[in-house]
Motif scaffolding. Structure first.
Motif, PDB file in Angstrom:
ATOM      1  N   ASN A  19      57.105  32.084  55.127  1.00 20.76           N
ATOM      2  CA  ASN A  19      58.394  32.278  54.462  1.00 20.76           C
ATOM      3  C   ASN A  19      58.285  32.233  52.938  1.00 20.76           C
ATOM      4  N   GLU A  20      57.094  32.509  52.423  1.00 23.03           N
ATOM      5  CA  GLU A  20      56.881  32.467  50.978  1.00 23.03           C
ATOM      6  C   GLU A  20      55.991  33.618  50.545  1.00 23.03           C
ATOM      7  N   VAL A  21      55.618  33.600  49.274  1.00 22.66           N
ATOM      8  CA  VAL A  21      54.689  34.590  48.749  1.00 22.66           C
ATOM      9  C   VAL A  21      53.271  34.079  49.004  1.00 22.66           C
ATOM     10  N   ALA A  22      52.431  34.952  49.554  1.00 17.83           N
ATOM     11  CA  ALA A  22      51.027  34.633  49.792  1.00 17.83           C
ATOM     12  C   ALA A  22      50.197  35.535  48.883  1.00 17.83           C
ATOM     13  N   TYR A  23      49.171  34.965  48.262  1.00 17.62           N
ATOM     14  CA  TYR A  23      48.379  35.704  47.281  1.00 17.62           C
ATOM     15  C   TYR A  23      46.953  35.938  47.756  1.00 17.62           C
ATOM     16  N   VAL A  24      46.447  37.110  47.407  1.00 16.52           N
ATOM     17  CA  VAL A  24      45.031  37.418  47.562  1.00 16.52           C
ATOM     18  C   VAL A  24      44.534  37.685  46.151  1.00 16.52           C
ATOM     19  N   ILE A  25      43.579  36.903  45.695  1.00 21.70           N
ATOM     20  CA  ILE A  25      43.068  37.030  44.330  1.00 21.70           C
ATOM     21  C   ILE A  25      42.063  38.172  44.269  1.00 21.70           C
ATOM     22  N   LEU A  26      42.168  38.989  43.212  1.00 22.01           N
ATOM     23  CA  LEU A  26      41.283  40.129  43.007  1.00 22.01           C
ATOM     24  C   LEU A  26      40.289  39.805  41.907  1.00 22.01           C
ATOM     25  N   LEU A  27      39.026  39.691  42.261  1.00 16.16           N
ATOM     26  CA  LEU A  27      37.994  39.368  41.284  1.00 16.16           C
ATOM     27  C   LEU A  27      36.748  40.195  41.533  1.00 16.16           C
ATOM     28  N   SER A  28      36.117  40.621  40.454  1.00 15.92           N
ATOM     29  CA  SER A  28      34.798  41.238  40.577  1.00 15.92           C
ATOM     30  C   SER A  28      33.801  40.108  40.850  1.00 15.92           C
ATOM     31  N   PRO A  29      32.631  40.398  41.409  1.00 17.46           N
ATOM     32  CA  PRO A  29      31.647  39.327  41.659  1.00 17.46           C
ATOM     33  C   PRO A  29      31.286  38.542  40.388  1.00 17.46           C
ATOM     34  N   ALA A  30      31.139  39.229  39.268  1.00 17.26           N
ATOM     35  CA  ALA A  30      30.793  38.541  38.018  1.00 17.26           C
ATOM     36  C   ALA A  30      31.932  37.611  37.580  1.00 17.26           C
ATOM     37  N   HIS A  31      33.164  38.070  37.720  1.00 18.24           N
ATOM     38  CA  HIS A  31      34.326  37.272  37.332  1.00 18.24           C
ATOM     39  C   HIS A  31      34.477  36.075  38.279  1.00 18.24           C
ATOM     40  N   ALA A  32      34.189  36.290  39.553  1.00 12.23           N
ATOM     41  CA  ALA A  32      34.298  35.208  40.536  1.00 12.23           C
ATOM     42  C   ALA A  32      33.385  34.043  40.176  1.00 12.23           C
ATOM     43  N   LYS A  33      32.189  34.330  39.677  1.00 11.07           N
ATOM     44  CA  LYS A  33      31.261  33.264  39.291  1.00 11.07           C
ATOM     45  C   LYS A  33      31.843  32.405  38.175  1.00 11.07           C
ATOM     46  N   SER A  34      32.453  33.046  37.178  1.00 11.23           N
ATOM     47  CA  SER A  34      33.018  32.260  36.075  1.00 11.23           C
ATOM     48  C   SER A  34      34.235  31.464  36.537  1.00 11.23           C
ATOM     49  N   VAL A  35      35.011  32.004  37.470  1.00 12.26           N
ATOM     50  CA  VAL A  35      36.169  31.276  37.996  1.00 12.26           C
ATOM     51  C   VAL A  35      35.702  30.037  38.764  1.00 12.26           C
ATOM     52  N   LEU A  36      34.637  30.183  39.556  1.00 12.01           N
ATOM     53  CA  LEU A  36      34.128  29.052  40.323  1.00 12.01           C
ATOM     54  C   LEU A  36      33.554  27.957  39.424  1.00 12.01           C
ATOM     55  N   LYS A  37      32.998  28.353  38.270  1.00 14.44           N
ATOM     56  CA  LYS A  37      32.444  27.370  37.335  1.00 14.44           C
ATOM     57  C   LYS A  37      33.546  26.596  36.614  1.00 14.44           C
ATOM     58  N   GLU A  38      34.643  27.282  36.262  1.00 14.90           N
ATOM     59  CA  GLU A  38      35.729  26.658  35.510  1.00 14.90           C
ATOM     60  C   GLU A  38      37.088  27.008  36.114  1.00 14.90           C
ATOM     61  N   PRO A  39      37.384  26.555  37.335  1.00 16.10           N
ATOM     62  CA  PRO A  39      38.635  26.942  37.994  1.00 16.10           C
ATOM     63  C   PRO A  39      39.883  26.504  37.236  1.00 16.10           C
ATOM     64  N   GLN A  40      39.787  25.448  36.443  1.00 11.32           N
ATOM     65  CA  GLN A  40      40.944  24.971  35.683  1.00 11.32           C
ATOM     66  C   GLN A  40      41.404  25.978  34.629  1.00 11.32           C
ATOM     67  N   ASN A  41      40.528  26.915  34.254  1.00  7.82           N
ATOM     68  CA  ASN A  41      40.881  27.903  33.237  1.00  7.82           C
ATOM     69  C   ASN A  41      41.479  29.183  33.827  1.00  7.82           C
ATOM     70  N   TYR A  42      41.614  29.221  35.132  1.00  4.50           N
ATOM     71  CA  TYR A  42      42.123  30.420  35.794  1.00  4.50           C
ATOM     72  C   TYR A  42      43.229  30.038  36.755  1.00  4.50           C
ATOM     73  N   GLY A  43      44.187  30.895  36.881  1.00  4.36           N
ATOM     74  CA  GLY A  43      45.260  30.655  37.840  1.00  4.36           C
ATOM     75  C   GLY A  43      46.218  31.822  37.844  1.00  4.36           C
ATOM     76  N   LEU A  44      47.042  31.848  38.858  1.00  2.00           N
ATOM     77  CA  LEU A  44      48.064  32.892  38.926  1.00  2.00           C
ATOM     78  C   LEU A  44      49.126  32.574  37.895  1.00  2.00           C
ATOM     79  N   PRO A  45      49.677  33.502  37.239  1.00  2.00           N
ATOM     80  CA  PRO A  45      49.516  34.952  37.352  1.00  2.00           C
ATOM     81  C   PRO A  45      48.496  35.540  36.384  1.00  2.00           C
ATOM     82  N   TYR A  46      47.590  34.732  35.872  1.00  2.00           N
ATOM     83  CA  TYR A  46      46.680  35.191  34.824  1.00  2.00           C
ATOM     84  C   TYR A  46      45.483  35.992  35.324  1.00  2.00           C
ATOM     85  N   ILE A  47      45.275  36.018  36.627  1.00  2.28           N
ATOM     86  CA  ILE A  47      44.198  36.834  37.177  1.00  2.28           C
ATOM     87  C   ILE A  47      44.794  37.829  38.174  1.00  2.28           C
ATOM     88  N   GLY A  48      44.097  38.938  38.371  1.00  2.20           N
ATOM     89  CA  GLY A  48      44.589  39.977  39.265  1.00  2.20           C
ATOM     90  C   GLY A  48      44.814  39.465  40.669  1.00  2.20           C
TER      91      GLY A  48
END
Length: 154
Positions: free
Chosen positions: A103-132
């Motif tokens: 009953n809510e909005v569900a998100y699928v994050i869109l990341l390239s493999p290179a971008h995914a690595k940086s997100v996993l290293k610093e997840p606090q710097n990434y979040g919706l709606p700032y990433i695809g």
């Protein structure tokens, strides 16, 4: 239908957008990705998306009512139709579905493999709606709206 031209003060980007029959389309153009464009006057006389030719940009699409989805929407090998439901979402996107609700909005994050690595290293710097992301809005387990979001810059 003629797209509307808008210069975004907060990002310094140029946007073209159009709304028609429950759909919204925006094409956001980043100056740094288009060095062949020497000044803003290039954009001001464009009356269609086709005239932008080889211009690079981000595409945003939104269907505010899933019954209006008549386009072919394919995400990898998965097809999205107006009949899409939460059970299919859980099957298609099990990791994204872990925190989702029918009953809510569900998100699928869109990341390239290179971008995914940086997100996993610093997840606090990434979040919706700032990433695809793809946003699936469900009501009573049925898709009620859908959007493709490229992430915001400001």
């Amino acid at each position: 239908m003629r797209p509307k031209y808008e210069y975004s003060e907060c990002t310094g980007n140029t946007e073209f957008h159009v709304t028609s029959k429950g759909k919204f389309l925006k094409f956001e153009i980043y100056a740094e990705d288009n060095p062949q464009v020497k000044n803003d006057s290039f954009y001001k006389n464009k009356n269609s998306f086709a005239q932008l030719g080889q211009t690079k940009g981000a595409v945003w699409m939104e269907w505010d009512n899933s019954t209006q989805i008549r386009d072919k929407i394919q995400i990898g090998s998965k097809n999205l139709t107006s009949q899409y439901n939460f059970q299919q979402f859980v099957k298609d996107f099990p990791q994204s579905a872990e925190l989702a609700n029918p009953n809510e909005v569900a998100y699928v994050i869109l990341l390239s493999p290179a971008h995914a690595k940086s997100v996993l290293k610093e997840p606090q710097n990434y979040g919706l709606p700032y990433i695809g992301n793809l946003a699936f809005k469900f009501k009573n387990g049925k898709l009620s709206a859908f959007s493709v979001n490229q992430g915001i810059a400001c």
